[in-house]
Design a protein around this motif. Structure first.
Motif, mmCIF file in Angstrom:
data_model
loop_
_atom_site.group_PDB
_atom_site.id
_atom_site.type_symbol
_atom_site.label_atom_id
_atom_site.label_comp_id
_atom_site.label_asym_id
_atom_site.label_seq_id
_atom_site.Cartn_x
_atom_site.Cartn_y
_atom_site.Cartn_z
ATOM 1 N N ASP A 133 -17.920 28.714 -13.492
ATOM 2 C CA ASP A 133 -18.267 30.116 -13.689
ATOM 3 C C ASP A 133 -19.650 30.209 -14.306
ATOM 4 O O ASP A 133 -19.792 30.151 -15.512
ATOM 5 N N SER A 134 -20.639 30.366 -13.471
ATOM 6 C CA SER A 134 -21.997 30.441 -13.981
ATOM 7 C C SER A 134 -22.264 31.843 -14.498
ATOM 8 O O SER A 134 -21.847 32.823 -13.906
ATOM 9 N N VAL A 135 -22.935 31.911 -15.613
ATOM 10 C CA VAL A 135 -23.286 33.201 -16.185
ATOM 11 C C VAL A 135 -24.735 33.499 -15.812
ATOM 12 O O VAL A 135 -25.615 32.687 -16.042
ATOM 13 N N LEU A 136 -24.951 34.678 -15.211
ATOM 14 C CA LEU A 136 -26.314 35.060 -14.854
ATOM 15 C C LEU A 136 -26.874 36.008 -15.906
ATOM 16 O O LEU A 136 -26.127 36.716 -16.578
ATOM 17 N N PHE A 137 -28.181 36.013 -16.035
ATOM 18 C CA PHE A 137 -28.839 36.948 -16.936
ATOM 19 C C PHE A 137 -28.938 38.324 -16.278
ATOM 20 O O PHE A 137 -29.014 38.416 -15.063
ATOM 21 N N ASN A 138 -28.949 39.366 -17.105
ATOM 22 C CA ASN A 138 -29.191 40.710 -16.594
ATOM 23 C C ASN A 138 -30.672 40.828 -16.275
ATOM 24 O O ASN A 138 -31.443 41.400 -17.038
ATOM 25 N N GLU A 146 -32.566 43.280 -9.198
ATOM 26 C CA GLU A 146 -31.931 43.169 -10.515
ATOM 27 C C GLU A 146 -30.435 42.914 -10.334
ATOM 28 O O GLU A 146 -29.785 43.583 -9.520
ATOM 29 N N VAL A 147 -29.883 41.980 -11.080
ATOM 30 C CA VAL A 147 -28.443 41.725 -10.991
ATOM 31 C C VAL A 147 -27.814 41.814 -12.377
ATOM 32 O O VAL A 147 -28.506 41.825 -13.389
#
Ligand code: ADP
Ligand code: ADP
Length: 229
Positions: free
Chosen positions: A86-91, A133-134
């Motif tokens: 579960d990779s965490v992405l930056f906002n 943007e994600v």
């Protein structure tokens, strides 16, 4: 292309409970290996030991013939890229996410690096571009899209060793198969270790090690292991 050697590695998190019982194996330079085994077998522990989050109680771990206790932590981190489940992405933008950790590199540079590293198949399947943007304040990516970004983020650093720790396990079967096809190309001729609890969820590997309760139960090619049932 470095090799990885585990030489009679004994490890436990707690004094009276061993997790790895004298584990030995070698991943030759440039080969794609996989480790499969039931949950709790000690698979992720192997990855943690490679990063020296912990050291073995006895035995040695060598990368490219060198005991990793003699390697600077920064070199070790540069040598090993990991894609977790579960990779965490930056906002932030997709480009920022892929380039994170590369000092000052702008999106254009990251994009060029991604193309150079043959990441186009990962990136092309994303519906949006690098400047999208994600996260919370942008577009919500699906699990599969998130993992594509996470894989690209790791590959863009071109790590000599690649570890995939249940990298596709959280995805639906179809998405998983698509990403596995990409990962197969990515791990070919690269020293890599794919960790999974099922044989069906690893990209085709040169050799598969079956880990059970901290011991190697068997090893072989995909076809050999399937034949044995
Ligand atoms: P796998 O990846 O094969 O599912 P792990 O390597 O994560 O297995 O864990 C192996 C064993 O070590 C499990 O029994 C787990 O409960 C135990 N374990 C994992 N992390 C810790 C920890 N930080 N402290 C104590 N025990 C742990
Ligand atoms: P970077 O800025 O290059 O991503 P990090 O310090 O964030 O450096 O991480 C160094 C390496 O350790 C990376 O490949 C990262 O994915 C891996 N890593 C970080 N945390 C964990 C963890 N909890 N388990 C396994 N690997 C991890």
């Amino acid at each position: 292309e470095p090799s990885i050697v585990f030489d009679d590695v004994v490890f436990g998190y707690e004094p009276d409970r061993r997790i790895l019982h004298g584990l030995s194996f070698e991943v030759p330079a440039g080969q794609a290996f996989a480790i499969v085994g039931p949950s709790g077998a000690g698979k992720s522990t192997i990855a943690r030991l490679l990063f020296r989050f912990y050291d073995p109680l006895s035995g040695r771990i060598l990368i490219d013939g060198q005991d990793i206790r003699e390697v600077a932590q920064s070199s070790l981190r540069a040598a090993i890229g990991i894609v977790p489940q579960d990779s965490v992405l930056f906002n932030d933008t997709i480009g920022y996410n892929i380039g994170y950790g590369r000092d000052g590199a702008g999106v254009a540079k990251i994009e060029a690096a991604a193309r150079g590293a043959a990441l186009t198949s990962l990136i092309e399947r994303l519906p949006q571009g690098f400047d999208t943007e994600v996260g919370e304040r942008g577009l919500k990516l699906s699990g599969g899209e998130k993992q594509r970004v996470a894989i690209a983020r790791t590959l863009v650093k071109n790590p000599p060793i690649l570890i995939l720790d249940e990298a596709t396990s959280a995805l639906d079967t179809r998405t998983e198969q698509e990403i596995l096809a990409t990962l197969h190309r990515v791990t070919e001729h690269r020293t890599s270790l794919s960790i999974a609890h099922r044989l069906s969820t690893i990209a085709d590997a040169d050799r598969i090690l079956v880990l059970n309760e901290g011991r190697l139960a068997e090893s072989g090619t995909h076809a050999q292991l399937l034949r044995q049932g």
